[in-house]
Design an enzyme around this catalytic site. Structure first.
Site, short mmCIF file in Angstrom:
data_model
loop_
_atom_site.label_atom_id
_atom_site.label_comp_id
_atom_site.label_asym_id
_atom_site.label_seq_id
_atom_site.Cartn_x
_atom_site.Cartn_y
_atom_site.Cartn_z
N HIS A 96 0.80 -1.22 0.00
CA HIS A 96 0.00 0.00 0.00
C HIS A 96 0.83 1.27 0.00
O HIS A 96 0.28 2.37 -0.16
CB HIS A 96 -0.98 -0.01 1.18
CG HIS A 96 -2.33 0.51 0.81
ND1 HIS A 96 -3.48 0.19 1.49
CD2 HIS A 96 -2.74 1.34 -0.19
CE1 HIS A 96 -4.53 0.80 0.94
NE2 HIS A 96 -4.10 1.50 -0.08
N ASP A 123 -9.78 -0.62 3.62
CA ASP A 123 -8.59 -1.16 4.26
C ASP A 123 -8.94 -1.52 5.70
O ASP A 123 -9.84 -0.93 6.30
CB ASP A 123 -7.50 -0.09 4.24
CG ASP A 123 -6.09 -0.62 4.46
OD1 ASP A 123 -5.93 -1.64 5.16
OD2 ASP A 123 -5.15 -0.01 3.95
N HIS A 125 -6.62 -1.01 7.87
CA HIS A 125 -5.75 -0.06 8.57
C HIS A 125 -5.95 1.35 8.03
O HIS A 125 -6.32 1.53 6.86
CB HIS A 125 -4.28 -0.46 8.39
CG HIS A 125 -3.98 -1.88 8.75
ND1 HIS A 125 -4.12 -2.92 7.84
CD2 HIS A 125 -3.57 -2.44 9.91
CE1 HIS A 125 -3.80 -4.06 8.42
NE2 HIS A 125 -3.47 -3.81 9.68
N ASP A 127 -3.42 3.63 7.91
CA ASP A 127 -2.17 4.05 7.24
C ASP A 127 -1.91 5.54 7.41
O ASP A 127 -1.56 6.25 6.47
CB ASP A 127 -2.21 3.67 5.76
CG ASP A 127 -2.25 2.15 5.56
OD1 ASP A 127 -1.90 1.42 6.50
OD2 ASP A 127 -2.63 1.71 4.47
N HIS A 140 4.29 1.17 4.34
CA HIS A 140 2.93 1.03 3.80
C HIS A 140 1.91 1.52 4.82
O HIS A 140 0.72 1.59 4.49
CB HIS A 140 2.64 -0.40 3.36
CG HIS A 140 2.59 -1.43 4.45
ND1 HIS A 140 2.13 -2.71 4.24
CD2 HIS A 140 2.92 -1.38 5.75
CE1 HIS A 140 2.18 -3.40 5.36
NE2 HIS A 140 2.66 -2.61 6.29
N ASP A 226 -7.37 -2.40 -0.58
CA ASP A 226 -6.37 -3.28 0.03
C ASP A 226 -7.00 -4.66 0.23
O ASP A 226 -8.15 -4.77 0.66
CB ASP A 226 -5.95 -2.68 1.38
CG ASP A 226 -4.75 -3.36 2.01
OD1 ASP A 226 -4.73 -4.60 2.09
OD2 ASP A 226 -3.84 -2.64 2.46
N ASP A 228 -6.61 -6.61 2.57
CA ASP A 228 -7.04 -6.85 3.94
C ASP A 228 -8.32 -6.11 4.32
O ASP A 228 -8.78 -6.23 5.46
CB ASP A 228 -5.91 -6.62 4.94
CG ASP A 228 -5.51 -5.16 5.11
OD1 ASP A 228 -6.30 -4.25 4.80
OD2 ASP A 228 -4.38 -4.92 5.57
N GLU A 271 -1.57 -4.92 -1.97
CA GLU A 271 -1.26 -5.86 -0.89
C GLU A 271 -1.58 -7.31 -1.22
O GLU A 271 -1.70 -8.14 -0.32
CB GLU A 271 -1.95 -5.45 0.43
CG GLU A 271 -1.47 -4.12 0.99
CD GLU A 271 -0.09 -4.18 1.64
OE1 GLU A 271 0.48 -5.29 1.77
OE2 GLU A 271 0.43 -3.11 2.01
#
Length: 306
Positions: A96, A123, A125, A127, A140, A226, A228, A271
């Site tokens: 990412h 995502d 996360h 980030d 990332h 992403d 995830d 990712e």
């Protein structure tokens, strides 16, 4: 629609190797054909290379591969701006960290049109770390902080000609946030929809509200997806698995609503670590999601043998 695929085999922003194979995995999983079958004209411009590296040292000893990440960011900023002249770009990661460059480059492109620029961040996360706050040193975890103009990147990352306004960023699927990020986000104007919000209200309600804002502003939307964001039970090929992600239907609903909106001007697919995949099923799912964003409908889906 004219579409350009741009590969960015960057993996140094993450802690686990394998993302550099992501662009090839998307291609092998049939991304070009899936989009062409929908009537789009697709040009694969191949993988880009990083800009010449400069030597950087940072006082945070955890930070690693800073010089390489900056070189990739510079190259991706230019590639995003250049390749979006006459087509919708789809950026194939890579981890990412590529979004530091792709989003910044698209912000420059959209600014020239005089329209506001929005980002949908799908995502687990946020980030939102800076170079100072990251404890893992995995870069990332920093792109949103960078392209939204947080302090701490000057003298390292390229100057931002057009930062993304915090109020124009919406995150969906969040379920793993470090304390330093959380404290900073509480002071920001970013819209954050974690998995509890999805459970309580449904993803359609949350996304519809954001898309209405983009539409009312006559904005252009960049989507950053992403792996995830998805539950690892359906998408295991990611090095940062977090249980409790989006389901198959929630993810497709998001993509279908994005297509219906007509607001999306660019897309990140990031990712994907095929080294961790199971017979390519994550790559296949990501390709299918991209197809949904570009017009594939529920009624178009064939029955698959078990």
């Amino acid at each position: 629609m004219d579409i350009k695929l741009i590969g960015a085999p960057l993996q140094i922003g993450a802690g686990q190797l394998g993302c550099e194979m992501g662009p090839s995995a998307f291609r092998i999983a049939g991304l070009v054909r899936a989009l062409e079958d929908l009537g789009h004209q697709v040009a694969d411009v191949g993988n880009i290379a990083p800009a010449p590296m400069k030597t950087f040292d940072h006082p945070n000893p955890a930070v690693h591969h800073l010089s390489e990440t900056v070189a990739w960011t510079e190259a991706l900023m230019e590639a995003a701006y250049r390749e979006s002249t006459d087509a919708m770009p789809i950026f194939l990661g890579g981890d990412h960290a590529i979004s530091a460059g792709t989003v910044a480059g698209m912000a420059r492109r959209v600014a020239e049109s005089g329209r506001p620029f929005f980002v949908l961040w799908l995502d687990a996360h946020t980030d939102y770390h800076t170079l100072e706050t990251t404890r893992s040193g995995n870069l990332h975890g920093t792109p949103v902080a960078y392209f939204s103009g947080r302090d701490g990147f000057d003298g390292y990352f390229p100057p931002l000609p057009n930062k993304v306004l915090e109020e124009n960023i919406c995150m969906i699927g969040i379920r793993s946030v470090d304390p330093a990020e959380n404290a900073a986000l509480e002071q920001s104007r970013i819209t954050i929809n974690d998995m509890r919000a999805i459970d309580e209200h449904g993803v359609a309600v949350l996304l519809r509200k954001f898309l209405a804002r983009v539409r009312d502003a006559n904005g252009v939307l960049h989507v950053s997806l992403d792996v995830d964001f998805l539950d690892p039970a359906i998408a295991p090929a990611v090095g940062t698995t977090v249980p409790g992600g989006a389901t198959f239907r929630e993810a497709h609903l998001v993509m279908e609503m994005l297509h219906d909106s007509g607001l999306v001007g660019s897309l990140d697919l990031v990712e994907l670590n095929p080294f961790l995949d199971e017979r390519g099923r994550t790559a296949t799912l990501m390709v299918d999601l991209a197809a949904s964003l570009l017009g594939k409908r529920v009624m178009d889906r064939p029955t698959r043998a078990g």
